[in-house]
Design an enzyme around this catalytic site. Structure first.
Site, PDB file in Angstrom:
ATOM      1  N   ASN A 103      -5.292  -0.566  -4.226  1.00  0.00           N
ATOM      2  CA  ASN A 103      -5.294   0.471  -5.259  1.00  0.00           C
ATOM      3  C   ASN A 103      -4.894   0.003  -6.656  1.00  0.00           C
ATOM      4  O   ASN A 103      -4.299   0.787  -7.423  1.00  0.00           O
ATOM      5  CB  ASN A 103      -4.377   1.631  -4.869  1.00  0.00           C
ATOM      6  N   ASP A 144       0.836  -1.206   0.000  1.00  0.00           N
ATOM      7  CA  ASP A 144       0.000   0.000   0.000  1.00  0.00           C
ATOM      8  C   ASP A 144       0.867   1.250   0.000  1.00  0.00           C
ATOM      9  O   ASP A 144       0.445   2.313   0.450  1.00  0.00           O
ATOM     10  CB  ASP A 144      -0.920  -0.011   1.234  1.00  0.00           C
ATOM     11  N   LYS A 169       2.783   3.440  -5.647  1.00  0.00           N
ATOM     12  CA  LYS A 169       2.246   2.422  -6.574  1.00  0.00           C
ATOM     13  C   LYS A 169       3.294   1.943  -7.568  1.00  0.00           C
ATOM     14  O   LYS A 169       3.236   0.811  -8.018  1.00  0.00           O
ATOM     15  CB  LYS A 169       0.997   2.962  -7.280  1.00  0.00           C
ATOM     16  N   GLU A 188     -11.516   4.035  -1.002  1.00  0.00           N
ATOM     17  CA  GLU A 188     -11.947   4.299   0.374  1.00  0.00           C
ATOM     18  C   GLU A 188     -12.838   5.551   0.473  1.00  0.00           C
ATOM     19  O   GLU A 188     -12.529   6.601  -0.076  1.00  0.00           O
ATOM     20  CB  GLU A 188     -10.747   4.450   1.316  1.00  0.00           C
TER      21      GLU A 188
HETATM   22  C1  LIG Z   1       9.306   3.279  -0.614  1.00  0.00           C
HETATM   23  N1  LIG Z   1       8.492   3.277   0.586  1.00  0.00           N
HETATM   24  N2  LIG Z   1       8.730   2.478   1.632  1.00  0.00           N
HETATM   25  C2  LIG Z   1       7.805   2.749   2.562  1.00  0.00           C
HETATM   26  C3  LIG Z   1       6.935   3.760   2.105  1.00  0.00           C
HETATM   27  C4  LIG Z   1       5.832   4.435   2.654  1.00  0.00           C
HETATM   28  C5  LIG Z   1       5.227   5.424   1.903  1.00  0.00           C
HETATM   29  C6  LIG Z   1       4.074   6.211   2.493  1.00  0.00           C
HETATM   30  O1  LIG Z   1       3.272   5.413   3.349  1.00  0.00           O
HETATM   31  C7  LIG Z   1       3.211   6.800   1.413  1.00  0.00           C
HETATM   32  C8  LIG Z   1       3.242   8.162   1.188  1.00  0.00           C
HETATM   33  C9  LIG Z   1       2.455   8.691   0.155  1.00  0.00           C
HETATM   34  C10 LIG Z   1       1.695   7.856  -0.669  1.00  0.00           C
HETATM   35  C11 LIG Z   1       1.689   6.472  -0.426  1.00  0.00           C
HETATM   36  C12 LIG Z   1       0.978   5.530  -1.339  1.00  0.00           C
HETATM   37  N3  LIG Z   1      -0.462   5.545  -1.276  1.00  0.00           N
HETATM   38  C13 LIG Z   1      -1.143   6.239  -2.198  1.00  0.00           C
HETATM   39  O2  LIG Z   1      -0.556   6.980  -3.001  1.00  0.00           O
HETATM   40  C14 LIG Z   1      -2.626   6.137  -2.201  1.00  0.00           C
HETATM   41  C15 LIG Z   1      -3.357   7.126  -2.906  1.00  0.00           C
HETATM   42  C16 LIG Z   1      -4.749   7.078  -2.943  1.00  0.00           C
HETATM   43  C17 LIG Z   1      -5.496   8.127  -3.696  1.00  0.00           C
HETATM   44  C18 LIG Z   1      -6.558   7.762  -4.515  1.00  0.00           C
HETATM   45  C19 LIG Z   1      -7.275   8.738  -5.204  1.00  0.00           C
HETATM   46  C20 LIG Z   1      -6.912  10.079  -5.086  1.00  0.00           C
HETATM   47  F1  LIG Z   1      -7.600  11.029  -5.734  1.00  0.00           F
HETATM   48  C21 LIG Z   1      -5.833  10.441  -4.260  1.00  0.00           C
HETATM   49  C22 LIG Z   1      -5.134   9.472  -3.568  1.00  0.00           C
HETATM   50  C23 LIG Z   1      -5.452   6.053  -2.276  1.00  0.00           C
HETATM   51  C24 LIG Z   1      -4.721   5.065  -1.589  1.00  0.00           C
HETATM   52  O3  LIG Z   1      -5.349   4.030  -0.945  1.00  0.00           O
HETATM   53  C25 LIG Z   1      -3.327   5.095  -1.560  1.00  0.00           C
HETATM   54  O4  LIG Z   1      -2.653   4.085  -0.899  1.00  0.00           O
HETATM   55  C26 LIG Z   1       2.438   5.944   0.636  1.00  0.00           C
HETATM   56  C27 LIG Z   1       5.684   5.736   0.626  1.00  0.00           C
HETATM   57  C28 LIG Z   1       6.766   5.056   0.069  1.00  0.00           C
HETATM   58  C29 LIG Z   1       7.397   4.069   0.832  1.00  0.00           C
HETATM   59 MG   LIG Z   2      -4.019   2.484  -0.466  1.00  0.00          MG
END
Ligand SMILES: Cn1ncc2cc([C@H](O)c3cccc(CNC(=O)c4cc(-c5ccc(F)cc5)cc(O)c4O)c3)ccc21
Ligand SMILES: [Mg+2]
Length: 214
Positions: free
Chosen positions: A170, A141, A144, A199
């Site tokens: 997603n 999660d 992406k 969600e």
């Molecule tokens: C490398 N690495 N290692 C650990 C690690 C941890 C992170 C952060 O936890 C992190 C930060 C920002 C974004 C995310 C990904 N999640 C999303 O981008 C997402 C978007 C939407 C959505 C859907 C529709 C919209 F209009 C806007 C956002 C719905 C969803 O359920 C999501 O999970 C995860 C990042 C890289 C990492």
């Molecule tokens: Mg998600």
């Protein structure tokens, strides 16, 4: 210097949830995101699918890529059998700080290892850092475009065994086209799509469950 959305989400948990009661923490976050401010938690609808897959796998060792505020961390950890461990990776310190407190409020800190850092660096260290042989369950999660490289990295590090289950959030919105293409066409996985919704919205989204065949 106002508060951030994760901080406001944490305050809603502290105000509306009962300490040591994971379900009340889940309900408080869902209520906050549905009625106050949307946030990118897996949510209640996809969360129920997550629950059913976790319960079916009944993992001894689980991995979560992308903790954010700890909502799915709490959903997974509350279902784990005694003695099992969930390792969750978060690279953003502000998210990790909020997640730690959400997980603590739910009383699940003994089942969860929250590790700060990027998945690409941490996955190769899982055996040395935590003595992990392999993961029974992985919830993807995070970014992406990292789903595919990290799935391959888990294979290369022999962190998957015959029957390990990957569950990816997603796969439709925002979408993970390269990951889906690979995992659905690889002879090393048996995949199934669980249609749901993004969600707290009516937008289509879904989870892809993939069993590693070894
Ligand atoms: C490398 N690495 N290692 C650990 C690690 C941890 C992170 C952060 O936890 C992190 C930060 C920002 C974004 C995310 C990904 N999640 C999303 O981008 C997402 C978007 C939407 C959505 C859907 C529709 C919209 F209009 C806007 C956002 C719905 C969803 O359920 C999501 O999970 C995860 C990042 C890289 C990492
Ligand atoms: Mg998600």
């Amino acid at each position: 210097t106002g508060s951030t959305r994760p901080q406001r989400l944490l305050r809603a948990v502290q105000k509306n949830a009962t300490q040591g009661d994971p379900q009340s923490v889940i309900n408080a976050i869902d209520h906050f995101c549905r009625h106050k401010e949307w946030a990118m938690n897996v949510g209640d609808e996809k969360g129920s699918i997550l629950d059913s897959v976790v319960s079916e796998v009944n993992p001894s060792t689980a991995l979560e890529l992308g903790t954010y505020c700890g909502y799915s961390t709490v959903r997974i950890a509350r279902l784990l059998p005694p003695g099992s461990q969930l390792i969750t990776l978060e690279f953003n310190p502000a998210y990790a700080a909020v997640a730690k407190q959400v997980i603590g409020w739910a009383g699940l800190q003994d089942k969860v290892q929250l590790v700060e850092g990027p998945s690409g660096d941490l996955i190769p260290q899982m055996k040395d850092l935590f003595g992990v042989q392999s993961f029974d369950f992985v919830f993807l999660d995070h970014w992406k475009d990292r789903y595919l490289p990290d799935a391959k990295l888990l294979e290369e590090c022999s962190l998957l065994r015959k029957g390990s289950v990957l569950l990816a959030d997603n796969v439709i919105c925002p979408g993970t086209p390269e990951y889906l293409e690979y995992i659905r066409n690889s002879p090393r996985y048996e995949s199934r799509y669980f249609k749901s919704h993004l969600e707290y919205t009516k937008v289509e989204d879904g989870l892809e469950k993939s069993v590693f065949l070894g």
